[in-house]
Scaffold this motif. Structure first.
Motif: not given
Length: 387
Positions: A35, A38-39, A42, A46, A54-55, A57-58, A60-61
């Motif tokens: 997390c 990814a943060g 992003l 970004s 972006k979707v 990437l999110l 994938s977490v």
């Protein structure tokens, strides 16, 4: 009159702990690390991403969190690959020529060096697995497994660094490294190896390594030939048809299918040898072989189905139509129908034994032609992947 037992006299039933309750501290730390990573990605990058990236990437977490919780080895694999990749990125210091002047980049961490190490380690892993199988040596199998893991680490590191190198060449050149035969052969070897290592851990058996590593070694041999004869290791700009975010999800899903179908075929080969009396005392039980074959095909079919749907959507976006009976599309449909029929016969008619195994081996021939033969012998809208 029948009386219900009172709360004080009724038997005590203990409910098994739920899945989340069985997770340990390491599992939650792994989830937290993903997390945070990814943060950071992003927040920092970004501006270079569109909404679809972006979707991805999110999404994938939770995907990789679940993978790490189910396949424990991923919890150390991903951080290790990330550390090695970030080390390589720092050594480049924004200059691609550093790959020829800095020791660790030149001999270990540049994409070409890491992929050569991957190839070497896969070759040695194959040898040790074969020695372990033929000599009934636990030592040989153990070394083969460790070498396979080392190859996976360096292979993924090489792919991550290659991704970064493409952006060093130019922002308009940068792309995920799944765009040509050189890159997807690496992807194929890595996916097949990781699925095998999962089943090796799941069934506590290393006797299948000698079989599965043969198809990986064949992929590595082709990769090395292709590199030398076609100078394929160079990073090239994407052709217009591949300049799409669809590539980031379609190609990996497709090669999960190819990798697991290849794994199933090699397990089926072991099944056929055991039922014919060869190496019978050195291979896992037939029930284990049958189960691995079935699960590998099931997983591969699910991902190949998703990849086919994604490919149709990509085609509609790029060419204005979902399906054009291009040779690659046609052979993808043949592969899908082959494994759909295999699964149908297994679930409806109880297909087992040598017939199922021979069918799985034949499926590898069909898959190989769809993967490679179409590129060699046929032309069409996918001709950018020709040899």
């Amino acid at each position: 009159m029948e009386l219900s037992p009172s709360p004080t006299t009724s038997p005590t039933y203990q409910r098994a702990p739920g899945y989340l309750q069985r997770l340990g501290l390491a599992d939650w730390l792994f989830a937290l690390l993903l997390c945070v990573g990814a943060g950071v990605a992003l927040a920092r990058y970004s501006s270079f991403m569109d909404i679809y990236e972006k979707v991805i990437l999110l999404a994938s977490v939770p995907t990789f969190v679940a993978l790490g919780w189910h396949f424990k080895a991923v919890r150390w694999l991903m951080p290790l690959v990330a550390l090695l990749s970030l080390w390589a990125v720092s050594l480049y210091d924004g200059n691609l020529d550093a790959a020829q002047t800095k020791f660790f980049l030149k001999y270990m961490l540049s994409s070409q060096s890491a992929i050569l190490w991957m190839s070497t380690l896969f070759a040695f892993s194959t040898v040790f697995y074969l020695v372990g199988l033929l000599s009934r040596s636990n030592f040989g199998n153990s070394v083969g497994s460790k070498l396979c893991w080392a190859a996976v680490v360096l292979g993924w590191t090489g792919m991550m660094v290659r991704w970064f190198e493409s952006y060093l060449i130019g922002p308009d050149v940068g792309h995920i490294p799944v765009s040509n035969l050189y890159e997807v052969f690496i992807l194929f070897a890595m996916i097949t190896a990781m699925f095998y290592l999962y089943y090796e851990e799941r069934y506590a058996t290393r006797q299948l390594g000698a079989f599965v590593m043969l198809v990986i070694a064949a992929a590595v041999a082709f990769l090395l030939w292709y590199t030398v004869s076609r100078d394929a290791a160079g990073i090239q700009p994407l052709v217009p048809a591949l300049q799409s975010w669809w590539m980031k999800i379609h190609v990996p899903a497709n090669f999960i299918g190819y990798g697991t179908f290849a794994l199933a075929a090699m397990v089926a080969t072991a099944y056929l040898l055991k039922t014919s009396g060869y190496l019978a005392d050195r291979l896992p039980a037939l029930e284990v072989l049958d189960d691995v074959m079935y699960k590998a095909i099931s997983v591969g079919f699910a991902f190949f189905t998703v990849a086919t749907i994604l490919g149709a959507l990509w085609a509609a976006d790029a060419w204005g139509t979902y399906w054009q009976w291009d040779p690659k599309e046609t052979w993808a449909l043949i592969v899908w129908l082959n494994y759909a029929a295999w699964l149908h016969m297994r679930l409806i008619s109880g297909l087992r034994g040598r017939v199922a195994a021979w069918w799985a081996v034949g499926g590898l021939l069909v898959t190989t032609f769809a993967f490679l033969g179409v590129n060699m012998f046929l032309s069409g809208l996918h001709s950018y992947g020709k040899l």
